[in-house]
Design a protein around this motif. Structure first.
Motif, PDB file in Angstrom:
ATOM      1  N   ASP A 362      -8.984  13.708  -1.800  1.00  0.00           N
ATOM      2  CA  ASP A 362      -7.580  13.674  -2.202  1.00  0.00           C
ATOM      3  C   ASP A 362      -6.817  12.701  -1.319  1.00  0.00           C
ATOM      4  N   PRO A 363      -5.941  11.884  -1.935  1.00  0.00           N
ATOM      5  CA  PRO A 363      -5.158  10.947  -1.115  1.00  0.00           C
ATOM      6  C   PRO A 363      -4.219  11.710  -0.192  1.00  0.00           C
ATOM      7  N   GLU A 364      -4.035  11.188   0.977  1.00  0.00           N
ATOM      8  CA  GLU A 364      -3.168  11.820   1.958  1.00  0.00           C
ATOM      9  C   GLU A 364      -1.867  11.033   2.096  1.00  0.00           C
ATOM     10  N   ILE A 365      -0.831  11.787   2.400  1.00  0.00           N
ATOM     11  CA  ILE A 365       0.470  11.145   2.615  1.00  0.00           C
ATOM     12  C   ILE A 365       0.426  10.389   3.929  1.00  0.00           C
ATOM     13  N   ILE A 366       0.658   9.107   3.867  1.00  0.00           N
ATOM     14  CA  ILE A 366       0.582   8.262   5.061  1.00  0.00           C
ATOM     15  C   ILE A 366       1.771   8.506   5.974  1.00  0.00           C
ATOM     16  N   GLY A 367       2.917   8.737   5.377  1.00  0.00           N
ATOM     17  CA  GLY A 367       4.077   9.035   6.204  1.00  0.00           C
ATOM     18  C   GLY A 367       5.197   8.035   6.111  1.00  0.00           C
TER      19      GLY A 367
END
Length: 667
Positions: A362-367
């Motif tokens: 799952d793609p992660e929130i980079i921020g």
């Protein structure tokens, strides 16, 4: 009164005898011939020079007279008023827009380091194209003129934004139409009977109006943007005037809007900031009563919930926010050139009965800093002040107040609208948008409001953007300029800007011209023009006009034809006038005192038409025709004033209106 001339033979008898006179030219010639050649050449040169000076003086005098005539023709009251109108219309149709936007230039308020390359963004809220829903009782042609002038104002404003500010992105915050929710679709009709005659074709015509006002100037503008992503215009966020509100939304109406403008729930990465658009007007149906069952969003115990078809789409979007944000931010890093790891496969033999399936993580929130876009503002405590930039209700005090009821947004609602979201919906949206929420932009209220939400994590600031239309209850429409600068590490996506949260974003409210004040200014100039022209007409009418000099009954220079007619008259009127009166020395006959009335012969009337002979003692030598009297506006003072006033008004109006229509047509 009668005149006669002597015959030629008689007149010649009284001519003096010819005599030889002294001719000075002969003496001058004799002296000139006696002079030496150098003297005659000098005299000729001096005479030529004097003649040239006289010619130049004569030409200069002619030029002065011509200049004086031109000056008198130019510097008149009517020409002065024409110049006044040309300047006034140029100011009202061009200068006010240019001056407003020049004061909003990016470099006038941005405060970034010298090496910064910010992303320039414009927020536009609530254009609400005027339609039959806006002013339902307004008659024609006032309704048509309202549509014309509001469309022209917004098209002019948006074109000026493109030409003077050249933004990289433009985002709309809903309420693109005013009555879009009311216009029928093939599968739905308006709840109100008076709007059911407006069908789907009418909505499409309104869409083409929107394209002409906003999309055409956007596409035709030659941009200087260096944004690698290109320019963006996003107008998919719906408002309550586009769809309705909460349980009042009809799904066919929402589907039509999304088919033309795109999904209302979306994530966009712009300027290394993550923009999350949420269809909060649909989501608000979650805690509203179902119009069919009367129950609320709490459910009925068997798992069924009312209005689910309305709020389910934005709810699913919020529940999958981590995936939406992660994918959008990773795609942005890929675009920036971050090397990506290839997909690895195990090269080994596997039994068919035990297949191995590999899935991407799952793609992660980079921020990236997150920005929330919602048409309806978030919930706030009652009487929370909106700040000094609010136009209709400025702050009640110069100091900072914790509560200011007139300056705050009212927490109320009605048919198909709600001033703010409920506390439940607001908490759900903010909590599910994810981390790093630094700012919120909203619309709906038409006036500016700026607050800080202390009740949410990170204390995000919210700006409610002004309407861009002058028909939405604000004298000075406006929009918000946002400058984004967030340099990131292309490998990790982390910001290299070592500032506090929110330091990657700067805002500026830009006000558009007060169109109502422009119209008031036009009215004042019109009143001044009429007063000046009336005074001018009265003054000119009161001036004494010189009576026209009538032509002489008989010319003093005798012609052969007149001599012939004179002799004919002398024979036909011999019974009343003695022949002796025609042969007196001097050439003029004496007055016939023994005849009280002499009717001129028919031949004189043929020779001098327009002269009215009544009697010798009649003082009226010239009478103007009825056409001439009508041309002068009548013989009365009121008629002359009216004529002068109408002529001068037509002259000024002809040029002023031509100039005005040219300015409208060209832009």
């Amino acid at each position: 009164m009668s005149y006669s001339y002597l015959p030629t033979s008689s007149a010649s008898a009284y001519r003096p005898a010819r005599r030889d006179h002294f001719n000075p030219s002969g003496v001058v010639k004799t002296i000139h011939d006696a002079l030496p050649s150098w003297a005659t050449q000098g005299i000729s040169a001096a005479a030529h020079s004097a003649s040239g000076r006289l010619d130049r003086l004569k030409n200069r005098s002619e030029l002065k007279r011509l200049a004086w005539k031109v000056t008198r023709w130019l510097f008149t009251i009517t020409n002065g008023l024409i110049i006044l109108w040309i300047y006034t219309l140029w100011w009202g149709e061009r200068s006010v827009f240019r001056d407003s936007l020049e004061s909003c230039a990016w470099n006038a308020w941005e405060k970034w380091p010298t090496e910064a390359t910010p992303h320039h963004l414009v927020f536009i809220a609530d254009p609400q194209l005027v339609d039959p829903h806006t002013y339902p009782g307004r008659p024609w042609p006032l309704s048509t003129l309202t549509v014309k002038f509001t469309d022209q104002y917004m098209r002019r404003s948006f074109s000026s934004i493109q030409s003077h500010l050249d933004p990289d992105s433009v985002l709309f915050l809903g309420d693109l139409f005013d009555g879009g929710r009311e216009w029928s679709t093939p599968h739905s009709t308006s709840p109100e009977e008076r709007y059911r005659k407006y069908n789907d074709d009418f909505w499409k015509a309104e869409f083409h109006r929107f394209v002409k006002i906003f999309l055409d100037p956007w596409n035709s503008q030659e941009t200087h943007s260096t944004n690698p992503r290109g320019r963006r215009l996003i107008g998919s966020l719906p408002g309550n005037h586009d769809l309705g509100f909460g349980s009042g939304i009809q799904l066919p109406v929402r589907d039509r809007f999304q088919n033309f403008f795109g999904k209302g729930n979306r994530v966009d990465v712009i300027g290394n900031h993550t923009f999350v658009s949420v269809d909060t007007v649909s989501l608000s149906a979650m805690d509203q009563p179902d119009p069919k069952t009367g129950s609320t969003g709490a459910g009925n115990g068997d798992g069924a919930r009312p209005n689910q078809q309305i709020w389910q789409e934005p709810e699913n979007f919020l529940n999958a926010m981590k995936e939406h944000r992660g994918r959008a931010e990773m795609d942005e890093l890929c675009f920036l050139g971050t090397p990506q790891k290839g997909r690895l496969f195990k090269h080994e033999v596997a039994e068919p009965s035990t297949p191995v399936v590999y899935q991407d993580p799952d793609p992660e929130i980079i921020g990236f800093p997150a920005i929330l876009l919602t048409h309806v503002p978030l919930y706030r405590k009652p009487a929370t002040p909106c700040g000094p930039l609010r136009e209709r209700y400025p702050p009640s005090s110069d100091g900072i107040l914790e509560q200011d009821e007139p300056n705050a947004l009212k927490l109320s609602g009605g048919y198909q609208y709600q001033n703010v979201l409920t506390q439940t919906i607001s908490n759900e949206v903010v909590s599910k948008v994810g981390p790093n929420l630094i700012h919120v932009y909203s619309g709906d209220d038409h006036d500016y409001c700026e607050i800080t939400h202390r009740e949410f994590s990170g204390s995000p600031k919210e700006i409610t953007v002004k309407s861009t239309s002058w028909a939405m209850g604000v004298r000075k429409p406006g929009f918000v300029l946002t400058s984004l600068w967030n340099p990131v590490d292309p490998f990790t996506g982390k910001s290299t800007n070592e500032g506090a949260p929110g330091s990657t974003l700067q805002n500026h409210l830009c006000l558009l011209p007060d169109q109502l004040s422009v119209f008031i200014h036009y009215g004042l100039v019109l009143g001044f023009t009429l007063v000046v022209l009336i005074i001018r007409a009265i003054v000119l009418s009161l001036r004494p006009t010189p009576s026209p000099t009538p032509e002489p009954i008989l010319p003093l220079a005798e012609t052969h034809e007149l001599r012939t007619r004179s002799r004919a008259v002398s024979h036909t009127s011999s019974s009343s006038i003695s022949n002796a009166s025609f042969i007196k020395p001097g050439g003029l006959a004496s007055r016939a005192t023994n005849n009280p009335r002499v009717t001129p012969p028919h031949s004189y009337n043929d020779t001098y038409p327009g002269l009215d002979y009544t009697s010798e003692t009649d003082s009226s030598k010239w009478k103007s025709s009825s056409t001439e009297r009508r041309r002068r506006g009548g013989d009365t003072l009121l008629g002359r004033v009216r004529h002068e006033f109408m002529d001068s008004t037509k002259k000024v109006a002809r040029i002023a209106l031509s100039w005005y229509f040219f300015l409208i047509w060209r832009w």
